[in-house]
Design a protein around this motif. Structure first.
Motif, PDB file in Angstrom:
ATOM      1  N   THR A  95     -31.787  35.696  15.030  1.00 41.60           N
ATOM      2  CA  THR A  95     -33.177  36.099  15.143  1.00 41.60           C
ATOM      3  C   THR A  95     -33.981  36.380  13.776  1.00 41.60           C
ATOM      4  O   THR A  95     -34.976  36.041  13.616  1.00 41.60           O
ATOM      5  CB  THR A  95     -33.228  37.615  15.819  1.00 41.60           C
ATOM      6  OG1 THR A  95     -32.522  37.560  16.928  1.00 41.60           O
ATOM      7  CG2 THR A  95     -34.844  37.932  16.071  1.00 41.60           C
ATOM      8  N   THR A  96     -33.172  36.535  12.680  1.00 40.01           N
ATOM      9  CA  THR A  96     -33.618  36.974  11.420  1.00 40.01           C
ATOM     10  C   THR A  96     -32.540  36.521  10.298  1.00 40.01           C
ATOM     11  O   THR A  96     -31.468  36.918  10.617  1.00 40.01           O
ATOM     12  CB  THR A  96     -34.379  38.209  11.375  1.00 40.01           C
ATOM     13  OG1 THR A  96     -34.776  38.456   9.814  1.00 40.01           O
ATOM     14  CG2 THR A  96     -33.292  39.403  11.709  1.00 40.01           C
ATOM     15  N   ASP A 101     -32.931  38.358   7.552  1.00 46.94           N
ATOM     16  CA  ASP A 101     -33.304  39.668   6.769  1.00 46.94           C
ATOM     17  C   ASP A 101     -32.374  40.709   7.478  1.00 46.94           C
ATOM     18  O   ASP A 101     -32.628  41.244   8.454  1.00 46.94           O
ATOM     19  CB  ASP A 101     -34.940  40.002   7.166  1.00 46.94           C
ATOM     20  CG  ASP A 101     -35.212  41.142   6.191  1.00 46.94           C
ATOM     21  OD1 ASP A 101     -34.426  41.938   5.843  1.00 46.94           O
ATOM     22  OD2 ASP A 101     -36.536  41.368   5.980  1.00 46.94           O
ATOM     23  N   LEU A 133     -34.208  44.199   8.599  1.00 45.91           N
ATOM     24  CA  LEU A 133     -34.709  43.699   9.666  1.00 45.91           C
ATOM     25  C   LEU A 133     -33.814  43.772  10.883  1.00 45.91           C
ATOM     26  O   LEU A 133     -33.963  44.486  11.872  1.00 45.91           O
ATOM     27  CB  LEU A 133     -35.700  42.576   9.619  1.00 45.91           C
ATOM     28  CG  LEU A 133     -36.604  42.260  11.202  1.00 45.91           C
ATOM     29  CD1 LEU A 133     -37.346  43.376  11.677  1.00 45.91           C
ATOM     30  CD2 LEU A 133     -37.199  41.060  11.141  1.00 45.91           C
ATOM     31  N   ALA A 134     -32.773  43.185  10.683  1.00 45.81           N
ATOM     32  CA  ALA A 134     -31.765  43.209  11.657  1.00 45.81           C
ATOM     33  C   ALA A 134     -30.964  44.348  12.046  1.00 45.81           C
ATOM     34  O   ALA A 134     -30.754  44.522  13.096  1.00 45.81           O
ATOM     35  CB  ALA A 134     -30.572  41.908  11.207  1.00 45.81           C
ATOM     36  N   THR A 171     -32.826  30.110  17.893  1.00 48.03           N
ATOM     37  CA  THR A 171     -33.810  31.139  17.076  1.00 48.03           C
ATOM     38  C   THR A 171     -34.828  31.964  18.036  1.00 48.03           C
ATOM     39  O   THR A 171     -35.843  31.515  18.404  1.00 48.03           O
ATOM     40  CB  THR A 171     -34.638  30.205  16.156  1.00 48.03           C
ATOM     41  OG1 THR A 171     -35.272  29.179  17.120  1.00 48.03           O
ATOM     42  CG2 THR A 171     -34.004  29.400  15.042  1.00 48.03           C
ATOM     43  N   LEU A 225     -43.834  38.706  12.886  1.00 47.63           N
ATOM     44  CA  LEU A 225     -42.568  39.601  12.401  1.00 47.63           C
ATOM     45  C   LEU A 225     -41.398  38.911  11.795  1.00 47.63           C
ATOM     46  O   LEU A 225     -40.753  38.798  10.790  1.00 47.63           O
ATOM     47  CB  LEU A 225     -42.218  40.401  13.767  1.00 47.63           C
ATOM     48  CG  LEU A 225     -41.094  41.689  13.348  1.00 47.63           C
ATOM     49  CD1 LEU A 225     -41.646  42.551  12.212  1.00 47.63           C
ATOM     50  CD2 LEU A 225     -40.674  42.226  14.539  1.00 47.63           C
ATOM     51  N   ASN A 226     -40.991  37.799  12.689  1.00 49.74           N
ATOM     52  CA  ASN A 226     -39.940  37.119  12.147  1.00 49.74           C
ATOM     53  C   ASN A 226     -40.249  35.550  12.513  1.00 49.74           C
ATOM     54  O   ASN A 226     -39.431  34.686  11.754  1.00 49.74           O
ATOM     55  CB  ASN A 226     -38.574  37.393  12.896  1.00 49.74           C
ATOM     56  CG  ASN A 226     -38.663  36.944  14.387  1.00 49.74           C
ATOM     57  OD1 ASN A 226     -39.613  36.814  14.896  1.00 49.74           O
ATOM     58  ND2 ASN A 226     -37.325  36.988  14.997  1.00 49.74           N
ATOM     59  N   ASP A 227     -41.371  34.923  12.772  1.00 49.80           N
ATOM     60  CA  ASP A 227     -41.483  33.753  13.283  1.00 49.80           C
ATOM     61  C   ASP A 227     -41.648  32.801  11.953  1.00 49.80           C
ATOM     62  O   ASP A 227     -41.314  31.783  11.864  1.00 49.80           O
ATOM     63  CB  ASP A 227     -42.958  33.360  14.032  1.00 49.80           C
ATOM     64  CG  ASP A 227     -43.948  34.087  12.992  1.00 49.80           C
ATOM     65  OD1 ASP A 227     -44.089  34.943  12.722  1.00 49.80           O
ATOM     66  OD2 ASP A 227     -45.058  33.148  13.130  1.00 49.80           O
ATOM     67  N   GLU A 279     -39.459  32.969   9.687  1.00 48.77           N
ATOM     68  CA  GLU A 279     -38.060  32.483   9.310  1.00 48.77           C
ATOM     69  C   GLU A 279     -37.550  31.307   9.867  1.00 48.77           C
ATOM     70  O   GLU A 279     -36.257  31.006   9.988  1.00 48.77           O
ATOM     71  CB  GLU A 279     -37.174  33.824   9.494  1.00 48.77           C
ATOM     72  CG  GLU A 279     -37.476  34.750   8.664  1.00 48.77           C
ATOM     73  CD  GLU A 279     -36.555  35.963   8.711  1.00 48.77           C
ATOM     74  OE1 GLU A 279     -35.430  35.774   8.195  1.00 48.77           O
ATOM     75  OE2 GLU A 279     -36.682  37.125   9.473  1.00 48.77           O
ATOM     76  N   ARG A 336     -42.372  49.299  11.620  1.00 46.15           N
ATOM     77  CA  ARG A 336     -43.090  48.366  10.946  1.00 46.15           C
ATOM     78  C   ARG A 336     -44.637  48.771  11.151  1.00 46.15           C
ATOM     79  O   ARG A 336     -45.371  48.019  11.688  1.00 46.15           O
ATOM     80  CB  ARG A 336     -42.883  46.927  11.555  1.00 46.15           C
ATOM     81  CG  ARG A 336     -41.675  46.277  11.018  1.00 46.15           C
ATOM     82  CD  ARG A 336     -41.417  46.223   9.396  1.00 46.15           C
ATOM     83  NE  ARG A 336     -40.259  45.360   9.152  1.00 46.15           N
ATOM     84  CZ  ARG A 336     -38.981  45.767   8.900  1.00 46.15           C
ATOM     85  NH1 ARG A 336     -39.024  47.272   9.147  1.00 46.15           N
ATOM     86  NH2 ARG A 336     -38.098  45.263   8.659  1.00 46.15           N
TER      87      ARG A 336
END
Length: 385
Positions: free
Chosen positions: A211-212, A214, A217-218, A249, A256-258, A260, A299
């Motif tokens: 998903t990420t 980071d 964040l994970a 993905t 937020l994570n798109d 990446e 966030r």
């Protein structure tokens, strides 16, 4: 900042304390419950002390396991959005605690909360391998790919000790029945011995959901799933062992994570992934409130923007349940995500190979056939008593 109590809450209601290592921030009652559970104070706490400090932390919210006495193991579906018609879920609930997990509302059917209950009260199926053997040995069974990880993760932390997924894989291997796995856990590499052997017979493929990249964040968004770099390592290990491996993905969350998406695909391709897919965030039923609560806590600076972008890909709502749009969304933002994914996949040489797992090798082992005959005989005898 945690949201304030809803207007219909009593004045002495207090928020669920933050439990480190868990995704959900609350534990609202099941939507089927006639009563609502509300935490209240006895008056001894003060506003300053109601939230534990680092020196006065609550004990960990531990996982509890309950035996699931299900009598069948293969779940069937007819959804046009997914490329399989049967799946196995060794567990109900998932310790990974991913705040966005679309399976959370299923815990409501058990009288449990889709919030913290979903990630702390896990039902396990100890007879899964035995039930699967009986279903595959039945003359009515028609072989096809069995999907795992489509609802809850078959390699969540409790699997390390329970080994139910490993037992299921052994049965599928014995029957030469193909399997497709999606997981967020490096633990899948434990079963490389079985998966590599099945892959030699064109019977197995695995997707790692990333998903990420980071880690921070994970850690908050999917607290007990493997760290992002560990999932990439799992892709590399599976590829090195000859197991066809891909990357999901998913979910992509606008704002937020798109951003990446391309980096995730590049890291996975470098590690040996040959296939890729993606979905956008899905927020059915209780997940809407759980995700918004999490977003405003972790966030807060971008919460309004993220929610606005989600509504823009969901026709003004936070979720659309219609087939055809629930996985990808609609509108300019969704179209841009799809275009970016397509361009990255082409540039990286992903999805050039379409694995078609082999269903023609299927066979019923002699011992399973004998056991089925014996079971039918015993059942007839019981009826005569």
């Amino acid at each position: 900042m945690r949201p304030k109590n809803p207007p219909d809450y009593p004045d002495d209601a207090i928020a669920e304390p933050v439990h480190h290592g868990r995704g959900a921030l609350s534990n609202e009652s099941s939507r089927f419950d006639s009563e609502r559970r509300i935490r209240t104070t006895d008056g001894w706490e003060t506003e300053a002390s109601s939230t534990p400090s680092e020196d006065d932390e609550l004990p960990p919210l531990r996982t509890t396991l309950t035996r699931d006495a299900t009598r069948t193991i293969l779940a069937r579906n007819t959804s046009p959005d997914v490329p399989f018609d049967r799946s196995i879920n060794p567990y109900r609930g998932c310790e990974h605690g991913c705040i966005y997990c679309f399976a959370r509302p299923t815990h409501a059917y058990l009288g449990l909360s889709p919030g913290l209950d979903f990630e702390t009260k896990i039902l396990f199926k100890p007879d899964a391998a035995k039930l699967l053997t009986a279903e595959l040995a039945s003359p009515k069974y028609r072989p096809d790919v069995v999907a795992m990880g489509t609802n809850t993760d078959p390699y969540q932390p409790v699997e390390r000790e329970m080994k139910i997924t490993r037992q299921i894989l052994r049965v599928l291997s014995d029957f030469n029945n193909p399997v497709g796995i999606v997981t967020k856990n490096h633990l899948v590499t434990r079963d490389i011995d079985i998966l590599a052997d099945m892959a030699k017979r064109n019977l197995a493929e695995v997707f790692l959901s990333v998903t990420t990249l980071d880690k921070d964040l994970a850690r908050t968004m999917e607290p007990r799933a493997s760290a992002p770099h560990r999932r990439i390592d799992a892709i590399r290990a599976l590829n090195d062992a000859g197991v066809p491996v891909g990357v999901m993905t998913a979910p992509m969350i606008p704002g937020l994570n798109d951003h990446e998406m391309e980096a995730i695909l590049e890291a996975a391709a470098e590690a040996g992934a040959t296939r890729a897919g993606f979905t956008v965030l899905r927020l059915p039923l209780e997940i809407k409130e759980l995700f918004e609560e999490w977003l405003r806590q972790h966030r807060p600076d971008r919460a309004e923007r993220v929610l606005s972008l989600i509504r823009q890909i969901r026709g003004g709502a936070l979720y659309q349940s219609s087939f055809g749009v629930r996985m990808k969304g609609e509108g300019p933002i969704a179209e841009l995500l799809s275009a970016r994914f397509g361009a990255a996949v082409k540039r990286l040489g992903l999805n050039r190979i379409r694995y078609r797992l082999d269903t023609l090798r299927f066979r019923v082992p002699e011992e399973a056939r004998t056991a089925l005959v014996d079971a039918k005989r015993d059942a007839r005898q019981m009826k005569l008593l």
